[in-house]
Scaffold this motif. Structure first.
Motif, PDB file in Angstrom:
ATOM      1  N   ARG A  42       0.390   8.741  -5.331  1.00 35.35           N
ATOM      2  CA  ARG A  42      -0.576   9.758  -4.909  1.00 35.35           C
ATOM      3  C   ARG A  42       0.545  10.980  -4.504  1.00 35.35           C
ATOM      4  NH1 ARG A  42      -6.049   9.367  -2.639  1.00 35.35           N
ATOM      5  NH2 ARG A  42      -5.117   8.200  -0.920  1.00 35.35           N
TER       6      ARG A  42
ATOM      7  N   GLU B  99       0.726  -1.012   0.077  1.00 32.24           N
ATOM      8  CA  GLU B  99       0.070  -0.046  -0.015  1.00 32.24           C
ATOM      9  C   GLU B  99       0.898   1.429   0.011  1.00 32.24           C
ATOM     10  OE1 GLU B  99      -0.390  -2.621   2.026  1.00 32.24           O
ATOM     11  OE2 GLU B  99      -2.342  -3.268   2.026  1.00 32.24           O
ATOM     12  N   GLY B 100       2.189   0.979   0.535  1.00 36.18           N
ATOM     13  CA  GLY B 100       2.877   2.290   0.401  1.00 36.18           C
ATOM     14  C   GLY B 100       3.454   2.588  -0.764  1.00 36.18           C
TER      15      GLY B 100
ATOM     16  N   ALA C 141       0.515   4.870  -2.237  1.00 37.02           N
ATOM     17  CA  ALA C 141       0.722   6.109  -1.535  1.00 37.02           C
ATOM     18  C   ALA C 141       1.704   6.884  -2.163  1.00 37.02           C
ATOM     19  CB  ALA C 141       0.897   5.974   0.009  1.00 37.02           C
ATOM     20  N   HIS C 142       2.687   6.262  -2.618  1.00 42.85           N
ATOM     21  CA  HIS C 142       3.679   7.033  -3.271  1.00 42.85           C
ATOM     22  C   HIS C 142       3.400   7.688  -4.628  1.00 42.85           C
ATOM     23  CE1 HIS C 142       7.871   8.671  -4.095  1.00 42.85           C
ATOM     24  NE2 HIS C 142       7.742   7.919  -5.037  1.00 42.85           N
TER      25      HIS C 142
ATOM     26  N   ASP D 110       3.767  16.264   3.694  1.00 42.58           N
ATOM     27  CA  ASP D 110       2.875  15.604   2.797  1.00 42.58           C
ATOM     28  C   ASP D 110       2.624  16.643   1.447  1.00 42.58           C
ATOM     29  OD1 ASP D 110       0.573  14.539   1.514  1.00 42.58           O
ATOM     30  OD2 ASP D 110      -0.690  14.410   3.689  1.00 42.58           O
TER      31      ASP D 110
ATOM     32  N   SER E  81      -4.822  17.169   2.023  1.00 40.00           N
ATOM     33  CA  SER E  81      -5.195  15.964   2.484  1.00 40.00           C
ATOM     34  C   SER E  81      -5.701  16.229   3.853  1.00 40.00           C
ATOM     35  CB  SER E  81      -3.773  14.993   2.809  1.00 40.00           C
ATOM     36  OG  SER E  81      -3.007  15.463   3.459  1.00 40.00           O
TER      37      SER E  81
ATOM     38  N   LEU F 130       4.147  11.448   5.826  1.00 42.46           N
ATOM     39  CA  LEU F 130       3.499  10.674   5.177  1.00 42.46           C
ATOM     40  C   LEU F 130       2.480   9.810   5.827  1.00 42.46           C
ATOM     41  CD1 LEU F 130       6.754   9.098   3.421  1.00 42.46           C
ATOM     42  CD2 LEU F 130       5.643  11.100   2.866  1.00 42.46           C
TER      43      LEU F 130
ATOM     44  N   ASP G 198      -1.522   9.049   7.773  1.00 41.21           N
ATOM     45  CA  ASP G 198      -2.675   8.807   7.453  1.00 41.21           C
ATOM     46  C   ASP G 198      -3.627   9.886   8.284  1.00 41.21           C
ATOM     47  OD1 ASP G 198      -5.717   7.340   7.288  1.00 41.21           O
ATOM     48  OD2 ASP G 198      -4.596   7.150   9.353  1.00 41.21           O
TER      49      ASP G 198
END
Ligand code: ATP
Length: 246
Positions: free
Chosen positions: A37, A30-31, A34-35, A181, A186, A161, A163
């Motif tokens: 994005r 999942e990382g 996220a990168h 971020d 976000s 980084l 959530d």
């Protein structure tokens, strides 16, 4: 092998670093998403450290230096894979603790991240295995676990980084929250007290040198830097730059 003259060589090398981190069990799958994005926003900000980001870096450095060793650098897989050396340097300069803090917790990954940080000289890495025995209120499942000697009692937490849920929970607990971020809209960027809208690979070396430059300044002038910083205004400047096409 990425050709050195490739126009996106740096970005491609960063991807390779993360994929390598994934193969070494440091980065979660999942990382990698996220990168992606983050990369999209990096295009939009012109892939450079903007003036608002420099201001946030200065405020972050002042905040870490005035935390009287009650600061914690929270490290996830992407952060550990991208800049382990600078994370350890930042901890050394500021006296902050380092805590492994994962959204997708597995003991194997926690240990791999700890080992990676230790390679660069980290001494007391918190939050690994049974050490992450405390819980952040308002969060469910594994992602609520923190170290009772680290994030739980820290005054200032550096959560790059991160959530949005967890950032909001840390703010509700009364912590001063600093983040990196690339996405200025976000939930993390909006909830934090100091948001560095920049790529982690540029922000953290800049933060290390700013912290070095400010170290030794008197507490009063450091506090002034923090007081003068307005995160909301700074975020709206970043957003304006994106709208205008930087
Ligand atoms: P939120 O929950 O805060 O609204 P989100 O759901 O996008 O945001 P995640 O999916 O956990 O949160 O993603 C982490 C954030 O990290 C994203 O906003 C992404 O833009 C950002 N990001 C990813 N890679 C980098 C990087 N290298 N440098 C800076 N920011 C990054």
């Amino acid at each position: 092998m990425i050709p050195a003259d490739h126009p996106r060589a740096k970005s491609l090398r960063t991807r390779e670093t993360l994929v390598d981190g994934f193969r070494r069990n440091i980065v979660a799958v999942e990382g990698l998403i996220a990168h992606g994005r983050g990369e999209a926003y990096d295009y939009l900000i012109g892939e450079r450290t903007s003036i608002p980001s420099k201001k946030a870096i200065r405020a972050a450095a002042a905040s870490l230096l005035t935390s009287n060793k009650k600061a914690v650098l929270s490290v996830n897989g992407n952060a550990a894979a991208l800049c382990p050396k600078e994370i350890v340097e930042l901890a050394e300069i500021t006296g902050a603790a380092i805590e492994v803090n994962l959204f997708y917790r597995t003991e194997q990954r926690e240990k791999a991240i700890k080992a990676e940080l230790e390679k660069y000289g980290a001494k007391n890495v918190l939050g690994v295995g049974p050490a992450a025995s405390a819980k952040i209120p308002e969060l469910s499942s594994e992602r609520r676990r923190v170290d009772p000697t680290g994030i739980l009692v820290a005054e200032t937490v550096f959560v790059p980084l991160e959530d949005g849920d967890r950032t909001e929970a840390l703010v509700k607990m009364g912590k001063a929250v600093i983040t990196v971020d690339l996405n200025p809209i976000s939930r993390t960027a909006k909830a934090a007290d100091i948001t560095i809208v920049d790529n982690f690979i540029r922000a953290i070396p800049a933060l290390v040198s700013e912290t070095r430059a400010l170290k030794g300044k008197d507490e009063k002038s450091l506090k002034k830097i923090i007081q003068k910083f307005d995160n909301k205004k700074n975020l709206s400047r970043s957003l304006k730059m994106i709208r205008r096409g930087f």
